[in-house]
Scaffold this motif. Structure first.
Motif, PDB file in Angstrom:
ATOM      1  N   TYR A  66     -16.507   0.241  30.518  1.00  0.00           N
ATOM      2  CA  TYR A  66     -16.787   0.952  32.066  1.00  0.00           C
ATOM      3  C   TYR A  66     -17.918   0.192  32.469  1.00  0.00           C
ATOM      4  N   PHE A  67     -17.814  -0.166  33.887  1.00  0.00           N
ATOM      5  CA  PHE A  67     -18.713  -1.179  34.451  1.00  0.00           C
ATOM      6  C   PHE A  67     -19.461  -0.067  35.759  1.00  0.00           C
ATOM      7  N   PRO A  68     -20.718  -0.129  35.777  1.00  0.00           N
ATOM      8  CA  PRO A  68     -21.481   0.767  37.008  1.00  0.00           C
ATOM      9  C   PRO A  68     -20.940   0.109  38.237  1.00  0.00           C
ATOM     10  N   ILE A  69     -20.734   1.108  39.141  1.00  0.00           N
ATOM     11  CA  ILE A  69     -19.920   0.819  40.596  1.00  0.00           C
ATOM     12  C   ILE A  69     -20.991  -0.327  41.134  1.00  0.00           C
ATOM     13  N   GLY A  70     -22.286  -0.119  40.852  1.00  0.00           N
ATOM     14  CA  GLY A  70     -23.327  -1.331  41.402  1.00  0.00           C
ATOM     15  C   GLY A  70     -22.923  -2.618  41.185  1.00  0.00           C
ATOM     16  N   ASP A  71     -22.331  -2.789  39.903  1.00  0.00           N
ATOM     17  CA  ASP A  71     -22.207  -4.306  39.393  1.00  0.00           C
ATOM     18  C   ASP A  71     -20.848  -4.672  39.621  1.00  0.00           C
ATOM     19  N   ILE A  72     -20.098  -4.178  40.573  1.00  0.00           N
ATOM     20  CA  ILE A  72     -18.756  -4.523  41.128  1.00  0.00           C
ATOM     21  C   ILE A  72     -18.886  -4.954  42.372  1.00  0.00           C
ATOM     22  N   THR A  93      -9.160   8.752  39.283  1.00  0.00           N
ATOM     23  CA  THR A  93      -8.975   8.482  40.573  1.00  0.00           C
ATOM     24  C   THR A  93      -8.379   6.772  40.266  1.00  0.00           C
ATOM     25  N   TRP A  94      -7.405   6.272  40.586  1.00  0.00           N
ATOM     26  CA  TRP A  94      -7.009   4.942  40.602  1.00  0.00           C
ATOM     27  C   TRP A  94      -7.278   4.115  41.774  1.00  0.00           C
ATOM     28  N   TYR A  95      -7.539   2.678  41.757  1.00  0.00           N
ATOM     29  CA  TYR A  95      -7.744   1.736  42.751  1.00  0.00           C
ATOM     30  C   TYR A  95      -6.889   0.552  42.558  1.00  0.00           C
ATOM     31  N   ASP A 101      -6.679 -13.834  48.107  1.00  0.00           N
ATOM     32  CA  ASP A 101      -5.524 -13.731  48.340  1.00  0.00           C
ATOM     33  C   ASP A 101      -4.745 -12.819  47.266  1.00  0.00           C
ATOM     34  N   SER A 102      -5.404 -12.080  46.284  1.00  0.00           N
ATOM     35  CA  SER A 102      -4.968 -11.738  45.263  1.00  0.00           C
ATOM     36  C   SER A 102      -5.098  -9.990  45.247  1.00  0.00           C
ATOM     37  N   SER A 103      -4.082  -9.399  44.892  1.00  0.00           N
ATOM     38  CA  SER A 103      -4.141  -7.681  44.995  1.00  0.00           C
ATOM     39  C   SER A 103      -3.374  -7.267  44.009  1.00  0.00           C
ATOM     40  N   ARG A 104      -3.736  -6.120  43.356  1.00  0.00           N
ATOM     41  CA  ARG A 104      -3.061  -5.396  42.052  1.00  0.00           C
ATOM     42  C   ARG A 104      -3.362  -4.021  42.338  1.00  0.00           C
ATOM     43  N   THR A 105      -2.253  -3.332  42.374  1.00  0.00           N
ATOM     44  CA  THR A 105      -2.294  -1.707  42.543  1.00  0.00           C
ATOM     45  C   THR A 105      -2.693  -1.161  41.154  1.00  0.00           C
ATOM     46  N   ARG A 106      -3.117   0.132  41.118  1.00  0.00           N
ATOM     47  CA  ARG A 106      -3.360   0.562  40.038  1.00  0.00           C
ATOM     48  C   ARG A 106      -4.113  -0.305  38.833  1.00  0.00           C
ATOM     49  N   ALA A 107      -4.957  -1.010  39.393  1.00  0.00           N
ATOM     50  CA  ALA A 107      -5.635  -2.010  38.479  1.00  0.00           C
ATOM     51  C   ALA A 107      -6.878  -1.581  37.929  1.00  0.00           C
ATOM     52  N   ALA A 108      -7.480  -0.523  38.372  1.00  0.00           N
ATOM     53  CA  ALA A 108      -8.622   0.049  37.951  1.00  0.00           C
ATOM     54  C   ALA A 108      -8.639   1.706  38.153  1.00  0.00           C
ATOM     55  N   TRP A 109      -9.751   2.228  37.505  1.00  0.00           N
ATOM     56  CA  TRP A 109      -9.728   3.700  37.610  1.00  0.00           C
ATOM     57  C   TRP A 109     -11.243   4.191  37.367  1.00  0.00           C
ATOM     58  N   GLN A 110     -11.256   5.647  37.606  1.00  0.00           N
ATOM     59  CA  GLN A 110     -12.700   6.137  37.531  1.00  0.00           C
ATOM     60  C   GLN A 110     -12.346   7.588  37.116  1.00  0.00           C
ATOM     61  N   HIS A 111     -13.093   8.185  36.184  1.00  0.00           N
ATOM     62  CA  HIS A 111     -12.992   9.705  35.790  1.00  0.00           C
ATOM     63  C   HIS A 111     -13.743  10.322  36.806  1.00  0.00           C
ATOM     64  N   THR A 112     -13.545  10.914  37.908  1.00  0.00           N
ATOM     65  CA  THR A 112     -14.228  11.556  38.895  1.00  0.00           C
ATOM     66  C   THR A 112     -14.606  13.257  38.758  1.00  0.00           C
ATOM     67  N   GLY A 123     -19.985   7.612  37.510  1.00  0.00           N
ATOM     68  CA  GLY A 123     -20.206   6.361  38.353  1.00  0.00           C
ATOM     69  C   GLY A 123     -19.998   5.086  37.844  1.00  0.00           C
ATOM     70  N   ARG A 124     -18.953   4.910  36.786  1.00  0.00           N
ATOM     71  CA  ARG A 124     -18.533   3.944  36.035  1.00  0.00           C
ATOM     72  C   ARG A 124     -16.905   3.648  36.643  1.00  0.00           C
ATOM     73  N   VAL A 125     -16.572   2.282  36.354  1.00  0.00           N
ATOM     74  CA  VAL A 125     -15.051   2.134  36.728  1.00  0.00           C
ATOM     75  C   VAL A 125     -14.546   1.156  35.682  1.00  0.00           C
ATOM     76  N   ALA A 126     -13.460   1.380  35.232  1.00  0.00           N
ATOM     77  CA  ALA A 126     -12.686   0.398  34.105  1.00  0.00           C
ATOM     78  C   ALA A 126     -11.698  -0.204  34.851  1.00  0.00           C
ATOM     79  N   PHE A 127     -11.408  -1.616  34.536  1.00  0.00           N
ATOM     80  CA  PHE A 127     -10.294  -2.469  35.024  1.00  0.00           C
ATOM     81  C   PHE A 127      -9.236  -2.245  33.867  1.00  0.00           C
ATOM     82  N   ALA A 128      -7.885  -2.235  34.454  1.00  0.00           N
ATOM     83  CA  ALA A 128      -6.635  -2.618  33.350  1.00  0.00           C
ATOM     84  C   ALA A 128      -6.996  -4.047  33.050  1.00  0.00           C
TER      85      ALA A 128
END
Length: 285
Positions: A66-72, A93-95, A101-112, A123-128
């Motif tokens: 899990y990464f701090p949002i500020g480091d993304i 919540t999913w992101y 030019d790359s985009s991926r749905t439901r590729a990251a999430w955060q427990h809100t 305040g942390r996000v994990a990437f699939a």
């Protein structure tokens, strides 16, 4: 296997027990600072870079970073119209992740809506893992899943007599195998290639990844699918098993000093298959 996977101390199938008077909760989640710099690459760009990653150990799952949002990188995350409910950590919540030019749905999430006792993930996000192009610790690529600091491998030379048979055919016989002990798994026995009848092995297309040992190849033996495996170029830390072959005791007959080996309960592994056409060159890059 590590802290919470397979038969680790926080796993549902743990082989040991905590010597405490009262029963522990059915599920124990453990979060801790990774204390390693981790980076994420997507769309040929670095989208996250942090020395403040928290690793979550959850029963029956590989560790998740899990990464701090500020480091993304700003603008990489776009909230998707999707929320789910985590049984322990609440609303999630999913992101959609976008870079270049790359985009991926439901590729990251955060427990809100975290409970107070899980504030370490606030305040942390994990990437699939498989949705991203690559994860790195410092300048070295990590494959398969986030590495578990509690996962350990010890390799020991032995003179025990190991014989592998497929019906009446002797596939391998050795008095110089290596015993590989891997964090709670039953020992795995690796045989020098010279002690294996190569004509009994049929290469299998496709390889899997291990964050601790490297790129794994497989062979069929007769009708036994994927009964043998090996690491042709194992990671530096386990270089001794490079080019050697190990055998699955539930698919072929494996005897050690005359005793038949059996696959122990809870010892099966969920493998990570070829992911985004990952090449050997990328692994070394």
């Amino acid at each position: 296997m590590g802290l919470s996977w397979q038969q680790g101390p926080l796993a549902t199938g743990a082989i040991g027990r905590f010597l405490v008077p009262d029963p522990l909760p059915e599920r124990l989640l453990f979060a801790e600072p990774l204390r390693r710099r981790m980076r994420v690459k997507f769309g040929d760009r670095w989208i996250a870079d942090s020395a403040d990653v928290v690793l979550l150990h959850e029963p029956a799952r590989y560790p998740v970073a899990y990464f701090p949002i500020g480091d993304i990188v700003t603008g990489v995350l776009e909230a998707a119209e999707r929320t789910t409910q985590h049984r322990d950590l609440g609303e999630t919540t999913w992101y959609t992740v976008t870079a270049g030019d790359s985009s991926r749905t439901r590729a990251a999430w955060q427990h809100t809506a975290l409970p107070d006792h899980a504030s370490d993930l606030k305040g942390r996000v994990a990437f699939a893992w498989r949705a991203m192009d690559a994860f790195y610790e410092e300048d070295e690529r990590i494959v398969g899943h986030a590495a578990d600091a509690y996962h350990r491998i010890d390799i020991r030379q032995t003179s025990r007599h190991l014989v592998v048979r497929d019906g009446d055919r002797v596939v391998a016989e050795s008095t110089r195998p290596l015993a590989l002990y891997e964090s709670g798994f039953a020992p795995r026995w690796y045989v020098p290639r010279e002690d294996v009848d190569d004509s009994a092995l049929t290469p299998v297309e496709g390889q899997t990844f291990c964050p601790y040992k490297g790129l794994c190849s497989y062979w069929d033996i007769g009708d036994a699918r994927g009964a043998a495996w090996g690491y042709e170029d194992a990671w530096t830390e386990v270089r001794r098993i490079s080019g050697m072959i190990s055998f699955e005791p539930d698919k072929v007959e494996v005897e050690l000093d005359g005793a038949r080996l059996r696959l122990e309960p809870g010892q099966s592994v969920i493998s990570h298959g070829v992911d985004r056409d990952l090449t050997v060159e990328e692994l070394s890059g």
